[in-house]
Design a protein around this motif. Sequence first.
Motif, PDB file in Angstrom:
ATOM      1  N   THR A   6       0.840  -1.187   0.000  1.00  0.00           N
ATOM      2  CA  THR A   6       0.000   0.000   0.000  1.00  0.00           C
ATOM      3  C   THR A   6       0.879   1.243   0.000  1.00  0.00           C
ATOM      4  O   THR A   6       1.842   1.327   0.767  1.00  0.00           O
ATOM      5  N   ASN A   7       0.516   2.210  -0.842  1.00  0.00           N
ATOM      6  CA  ASN A   7       1.371   3.399  -0.922  1.00  0.00           C
ATOM      7  C   ASN A   7       1.215   4.286   0.315  1.00  0.00           C
ATOM      8  O   ASN A   7       0.252   4.183   1.063  1.00  0.00           O
ATOM      9  N   ASP A   8       2.189   5.139   0.505  1.00  0.00           N
ATOM     10  CA  ASP A   8       2.254   5.977   1.704  1.00  0.00           C
ATOM     11  C   ASP A   8       1.060   6.917   1.835  1.00  0.00           C
ATOM     12  O   ASP A   8       0.613   7.197   2.945  1.00  0.00           O
ATOM     13  N   ILE A   9       0.554   7.418   0.718  1.00  0.00           N
ATOM     14  CA  ILE A   9      -0.583   8.341   0.776  1.00  0.00           C
ATOM     15  C   ILE A   9      -1.797   7.652   1.385  1.00  0.00           C
ATOM     16  O   ILE A   9      -2.465   8.195   2.267  1.00  0.00           O
ATOM     17  N   VAL A  10      -2.071   6.425   0.945  1.00  0.00           N
ATOM     18  CA  VAL A  10      -3.206   5.665   1.488  1.00  0.00           C
ATOM     19  C   VAL A  10      -2.990   5.407   2.976  1.00  0.00           C
ATOM     20  O   VAL A  10      -3.895   5.609   3.793  1.00  0.00           O
ATOM     21  N   PHE A 105     -14.126  19.977  -4.169  1.00  0.00           N
ATOM     22  CA  PHE A 105     -12.873  20.228  -3.464  1.00  0.00           C
ATOM     23  C   PHE A 105     -13.025  21.373  -2.469  1.00  0.00           C
ATOM     24  O   PHE A 105     -13.725  22.332  -2.729  1.00  0.00           O
ATOM     25  N   THR A 106     -12.315  21.255  -1.349  1.00  0.00           N
ATOM     26  CA  THR A 106     -12.087  22.395  -0.465  1.00  0.00           C
ATOM     27  C   THR A 106     -10.711  22.939  -0.845  1.00  0.00           C
ATOM     28  O   THR A 106      -9.969  22.303  -1.597  1.00  0.00           O
ATOM     29  N   GLN A 107     -10.343  24.080  -0.305  1.00  0.00           N
ATOM     30  CA  GLN A 107      -8.997  24.624  -0.564  1.00  0.00           C
ATOM     31  C   GLN A 107      -7.934  23.626  -0.090  1.00  0.00           C
ATOM     32  O   GLN A 107      -6.927  23.406  -0.765  1.00  0.00           O
ATOM     33  N   ASP A 108      -8.183  23.015   1.080  1.00  0.00           N
ATOM     34  CA  ASP A 108      -7.233  22.045   1.627  1.00  0.00           C
ATOM     35  C   ASP A 108      -7.107  20.824   0.718  1.00  0.00           C
ATOM     36  O   ASP A 108      -6.006  20.321   0.498  1.00  0.00           O
ATOM     37  N   LEU A 109      -8.237  20.357   0.178  1.00  0.00           N
ATOM     38  CA  LEU A 109      -8.186  19.196  -0.708  1.00  0.00           C
ATOM     39  C   LEU A 109      -7.443  19.509  -2.001  1.00  0.00           C
ATOM     40  O   LEU A 109      -6.712  18.663  -2.523  1.00  0.00           O
ATOM     41  N   LYS A 110      -7.612  20.717  -2.532  1.00  0.00           N
ATOM     42  CA  LYS A 110      -6.864  21.117  -3.729  1.00  0.00           C
ATOM     43  C   LYS A 110      -5.359  21.081  -3.451  1.00  0.00           C
ATOM     44  O   LYS A 110      -4.572  20.574  -4.248  1.00  0.00           O
ATOM     45  N   LYS A 111      -4.979  21.624  -2.303  1.00  0.00           N
ATOM     46  CA  LYS A 111      -3.564  21.640  -1.920  1.00  0.00           C
ATOM     47  C   LYS A 111      -3.054  20.207  -1.757  1.00  0.00           C
ATOM     48  O   LYS A 111      -1.986  19.858  -2.264  1.00  0.00           O
ATOM     49  N   THR A 112      -3.823  19.371  -1.070  1.00  0.00           N
ATOM     50  CA  THR A 112      -3.434  17.980  -0.841  1.00  0.00           C
ATOM     51  C   THR A 112      -3.294  17.226  -2.158  1.00  0.00           C
ATOM     52  O   THR A 112      -2.338  16.469  -2.348  1.00  0.00           O
ATOM     53  N   ALA A 113      -4.241  17.428  -3.083  1.00  0.00           N
ATOM     54  CA  ALA A 113      -4.174  16.752  -4.385  1.00  0.00           C
ATOM     55  C   ALA A 113      -2.891  17.127  -5.119  1.00  0.00           C
ATOM     56  O   ALA A 113      -2.202  16.262  -5.681  1.00  0.00           O
ATOM     57  N   GLY A 114      -2.557  18.401  -5.103  1.00  0.00           N
ATOM     58  CA  GLY A 114      -1.327  18.849  -5.754  1.00  0.00           C
ATOM     59  C   GLY A 114      -0.091  18.233  -5.130  1.00  0.00           C
ATOM     60  O   GLY A 114       0.826  17.774  -5.829  1.00  0.00           O
ATOM     61  N   GLU A 115      -0.046  18.221  -3.811  1.00  0.00           N
ATOM     62  CA  GLU A 115       1.091  17.619  -3.103  1.00  0.00           C
ATOM     63  C   GLU A 115       1.196  16.122  -3.403  1.00  0.00           C
ATOM     64  O   GLU A 115       2.295  15.594  -3.613  1.00  0.00           O
ATOM     65  N   ASN A 116       0.046  15.439  -3.434  1.00  0.00           N
ATOM     66  CA  ASN A 116       0.054  13.997  -3.696  1.00  0.00           C
ATOM     67  C   ASN A 116       0.515  13.680  -5.113  1.00  0.00           C
ATOM     68  O   ASN A 116       1.251  12.722  -5.329  1.00  0.00           O
ATOM     69  N   VAL A 117       0.092  14.489  -6.072  1.00  0.00           N
ATOM     70  CA  VAL A 117       0.546  14.285  -7.458  1.00  0.00           C
ATOM     71  C   VAL A 117       2.062  14.422  -7.525  1.00  0.00           C
ATOM     72  O   VAL A 117       2.750  13.612  -8.158  1.00  0.00           O
ATOM     73  N   ALA A 118       2.598  15.425  -6.853  1.00  0.00           N
ATOM     74  CA  ALA A 118       4.049  15.621  -6.838  1.00  0.00           C
ATOM     75  C   ALA A 118       4.744  14.415  -6.204  1.00  0.00           C
ATOM     76  O   ALA A 118       5.764  13.930  -6.722  1.00  0.00           O
ATOM     77  N   ARG A 119       4.197  13.902  -5.105  1.00  0.00           N
ATOM     78  CA  ARG A 119       4.777  12.732  -4.439  1.00  0.00           C
ATOM     79  C   ARG A 119       4.730  11.505  -5.342  1.00  0.00           C
ATOM     80  O   ARG A 119       5.693  10.747  -5.423  1.00  0.00           O
TER      81      ARG A 119
END
Length: 127
Positions: A6-10, A105-119
């Motif tokens: 399982t990946n770290d994000i999950v 999306f909330t603002q936090d979810l947008k930020k999280t999605a971007g960070e997760n894509v980068a990871r």
Amino acid sequence: MIHLKTNDIVKELLEQFPHKVNVKLGSILKERGMTQGDLHRLTGLRVATINEFVHFKKNSLTVAHIVTIMIALRIWDLRELVEIEFDEEVIEYFKKEQTTMVAGFTQDLKKTAGENVARMNQSKVSV
């Protein structure tokens, strides 16, 4: 139970939002006077797969497995077979977040999605 691959994000999401999974297959079989072997004969699923599901040790149970069990036991509502409960604090947080969603999306979810894509991109590069 989390699969070893399982990946770290999950893993982080599961840790961040406490929850309880209640698998009711064992009690359903007992109430109906059935054995895991009976369910095996009805579904074709391995007894080991059924046993791991009953004891919530199966980490690779598929939708096909779940639906097959539901058909064999004539269950039409997944909640009869499995319940997932979140802590009250998590529920309140989710309710608050839902009130601020725009296009899902909330603002936090947008930020999280971007960070997760980068990871995820970074892990592809390092493999």
